[in-house]
Design an enzyme around this catalytic site. Structure first.
Site, PDB file in Angstrom:
ATOM      1  N   LYS A  17     -61.550-110.997 -32.260  1.00 20.20           N
ATOM      2  CA  LYS A  17     -60.160-110.583 -31.982  1.00 20.20           C
ATOM      3  C   LYS A  17     -59.996-110.112 -30.542  1.00 20.20           C
ATOM      4  CE  LYS A  17     -61.501-106.096 -32.019  1.00 20.20           C
ATOM      5  NZ  LYS A  17     -61.563-105.280 -30.824  1.00 20.20           N
ATOM      6  N   GLY A 106     -69.136-106.802 -27.151  1.00 20.53           N
ATOM      7  CA  GLY A 106     -68.221-107.415 -26.180  1.00 20.53           C
ATOM      8  C   GLY A 106     -66.793-106.936 -26.307  1.00 20.53           C
ATOM      9  N   GLY A 107     -66.509-106.083 -27.286  1.00 17.29           N
ATOM     10  CA  GLY A 107     -65.129-105.615 -27.466  1.00 17.29           C
ATOM     11  C   GLY A 107     -64.274-106.601 -28.239  1.00 17.29           C
ATOM     12  N   GLY A 110     -67.183-108.672 -33.067  1.00 21.05           N
ATOM     13  CA  GLY A 110     -68.091-109.645 -33.697  1.00 21.05           C
ATOM     14  C   GLY A 110     -68.797-109.068 -34.917  1.00 21.05           C
ATOM     15  N   ALA A 113     -66.448-108.911 -37.737  1.00 16.90           N
ATOM     16  CA  ALA A 113     -66.244-110.242 -38.331  1.00 16.90           C
ATOM     17  C   ALA A 113     -67.404-110.581 -39.265  1.00 16.90           C
ATOM     18  CB  ALA A 113     -66.111-111.294 -37.234  1.00 16.90           C
ATOM     19  N   ASP A 145     -62.404-101.914 -37.519  1.00 19.61           N
ATOM     20  CA  ASP A 145     -61.906-103.267 -37.224  1.00 19.61           C
ATOM     21  C   ASP A 145     -62.188-104.261 -38.349  1.00 19.61           C
ATOM     22  OD1 ASP A 145     -61.054-102.409 -34.758  1.00 19.61           O
ATOM     23  OD2 ASP A 145     -62.747-103.253 -33.650  1.00 19.61           O
TER      24      ASP A 145
HETATM   25  P1  ATP Z   1     -65.644-103.488 -31.462  1.00 23.80           P
HETATM   26  O1  ATP Z   1     -64.791-104.281 -30.551  1.00 23.80           O
HETATM   27  O2  ATP Z   1     -65.309-103.679 -32.915  1.00 23.80           O
HETATM   28  O3  ATP Z   1     -65.819-102.062 -31.063  1.00 23.80           O
HETATM   29  P2  ATP Z   1     -67.846-104.860 -30.288  1.00 23.80           P
HETATM   30  O4  ATP Z   1     -67.318-106.238 -30.349  1.00 23.80           O
HETATM   31  O5  ATP Z   1     -67.785-104.162 -28.970  1.00 23.80           O
HETATM   32  O6  ATP Z   1     -67.129-104.029 -31.402  1.00 23.80           O
HETATM   33  P3  ATP Z   1     -70.062-105.581 -31.929  1.00 23.80           P
HETATM   34  O7  ATP Z   1     -70.796-106.741 -31.341  1.00 23.80           O
HETATM   35  O8  ATP Z   1     -69.134-105.839 -33.041  1.00 23.80           O
HETATM   36  O9  ATP Z   1     -69.346-104.841 -30.723  1.00 23.80           O
HETATM   37  O10 ATP Z   1     -71.071-104.448 -32.439  1.00 23.80           O
HETATM   38  C1  ATP Z   1     -72.029-103.983 -31.574  1.00 23.80           C
HETATM   39  C2  ATP Z   1     -72.937-102.892 -32.156  1.00 23.80           C
HETATM   40  O11 ATP Z   1     -73.149-103.019 -33.558  1.00 23.80           O
HETATM   41  C3  ATP Z   1     -74.275-103.003 -31.509  1.00 23.80           C
HETATM   42  O12 ATP Z   1     -74.713-101.695 -31.283  1.00 23.80           O
HETATM   43  C4  ATP Z   1     -75.162-103.707 -32.532  1.00 23.80           C
HETATM   44  O13 ATP Z   1     -76.493-103.285 -32.398  1.00 23.80           O
HETATM   45  C5  ATP Z   1     -74.537-103.263 -33.847  1.00 23.80           C
HETATM   46  N1  ATP Z   1     -74.555-104.310 -34.901  1.00 23.80           N
HETATM   47  C6  ATP Z   1     -74.830-104.150 -36.194  1.00 23.80           C
HETATM   48  N2  ATP Z   1     -74.669-105.292 -36.880  1.00 23.80           N
HETATM   49  C7  ATP Z   1     -74.261-106.213 -36.015  1.00 23.80           C
HETATM   50  C8  ATP Z   1     -73.922-107.583 -36.128  1.00 23.80           C
HETATM   51  N3  ATP Z   1     -73.960-108.243 -37.287  1.00 23.80           N
HETATM   52  N4  ATP Z   1     -73.503-108.209 -35.015  1.00 23.80           N
HETATM   53  C9  ATP Z   1     -73.424-107.539 -33.839  1.00 23.80           C
HETATM   54  N5  ATP Z   1     -73.761-106.258 -33.656  1.00 23.80           N
HETATM   55  C10 ATP Z   1     -74.177-105.586 -34.742  1.00 23.80           C
END
Ligand code: ATP
Length: 311
Positions: A17, A106-107, A110, A113, A145
């Site tokens: 998203k 990455g924000g 992922g 999802a 999220d």
């Molecule tokens: P958001 O935008 O929802 O804050 P994000 O996109 O910045 O999240 P994600 O990649 O969703 O970050 O999550 C990152 C953190 O979650 C990391 O610290 C990672 O170690 C942990 N994590 C746990 N399970 C997963 C997974 N299935 N995929 C990615 N990161 C994961």
């Protein structure tokens, strides 16, 4: 145990998203903030496959940097599977295979999802048939999220971001994403925002406790007008993300110099999302940013939430 009619594998796809609007409320006593978010699900997907198993395990492949993704019980997709099993008193397990395309930390949500996809996949694999409301409640327990990754489309999130109401949206928006080769921790970016607000408490208006999404964002989404939406993109986490990673400022400038209507850090970053006027504009921007040796992906939104592809 699986019955004879149970599928051998369930494949679910769930989207990443972009937050086209994100306002962060004042820091509360419990250390959290209320937020007001306009979410848009975009065509960058996580593929999760669930196989019958006696215990719980996960393996990860994908096109993004995977070293920060845990494969132990802290993986959010495994947590989702375990939570669903506990809720439905399912006594077996699952083997999850996650094929990641959404950048990690990455924000772009992922991990959320993956959790949403795991819930849908295990529910189908195990035949637990959890009602939609109960599924959304489990999703909110896993992370703010995660409910949006289930519903997809365009939605407004308030509270911690998990109280969703659908937003009317017309047409498709064209986005060009610049993926970073580093991550930004969401708590770290919030912490930077809190410190900034404390340092400048004398010169800035105090943040609202319960922020709301500006009505002009809703109008732009309803009109399906990228020019209007470009005027209203907003992210309170952008300044702290840029403070932590100043190189993102030049990425934003480069996109805007090459025809983007506007650029925004997505969520807590470091992914930068550029809104293009149309497909041609997006293609030109993609070429220009790729020529600058940036990692670029073109996506459209809104797209659907977590869905079964095959079972
Ligand atoms: P958001 O935008 O929802 O804050 P994000 O996109 O910045 O999240 P994600 O990649 O969703 O970050 O999550 C990152 C953190 O979650 C990391 O610290 C990672 O170690 C942990 N994590 C746990 N399970 C997963 C997974 N299935 N995929 C990615 N990161 C994961």
């Amino acid at each position: 145990m699986t019955s004879a009619a149970a599928p051998n594998m369930v494949h679910v796809r769930a989207p990443g998203k972009i937050n086209v609007f994100l306002k962060v409320g004042a820091l509360q006593d419990d250390g959290y903030h209320d937020v007001a978010i306009a979410y848009q699900a975009v065509s960058l997907y996580e593929d999760v496959r669930a196989f019958p198993a006696d215990d719980f395990s996960v393996s990860i492949t994908g096109t993004v940097e995977l070293s920060r993704v845990p494969t132990d019980g802290t993986n959010i997709a495994l947590k989702a599977a375990r939570l669903l099993a506990a809720k439905t008193r399912y006594t077996g397990g699952v083997r999850l295979e996650i094929d990641k395309h959404v950048p990690v930390t990455g924000g772009m949500g992922g991990g959320s999802a993956d959790a949403a996809a795991a819930l849908i996949a295990c529910d189908a694999l195990w035949g637990t048939e959890l009602p939609r409301d109960a599924m959304l409640a489990l999703a909110a327990e896993l992370g703010a999220d995660v409910p949006f990754a289930l519903t997809g489309g365009t939605a407004i999130g308030t509270g911690r971001g998990d109280q969703l109401s659908p937003a009317l949206a017309k047409g498709q928006f064209q986005w060009v994403l610049v993926l970073a080769d580093f991550g930004l921790s969401t708590p770290g970016v919030y912490n930077e925002l809190d410190q900034h607000r404390e340092r400048h408490a004398q010169d800035i208006f105090p943040a609202q406790t319960q922020p709301t999404v500006d009505t002009n964002v809703l109008q732009a989404l309803r009109a399906g007008d990228p020019h209007m939406l470009a005027e209203t993109l907003h992210n309170d986490l952008q300044a702290p993300a840029l403070h932590l990673q100043p190189t993102l400022t030049s990425v934003l400038e480069l996109g805007e110099e090459n025809g983007a209507l506007a650029g925004i850090v997505s969520g807590s970053g470091p992914t930068v999302a550029f809104l293009a006027a149309d497909l041609d504009g997006a293609l030109e921007l993609q070429i220009a940013l790729s020529a600058a040796r940036l990692r670029v992906v073109r996506v459209t939104g809104p797209v659907h939430g977590a869905r079964i592809v095959s079972a």
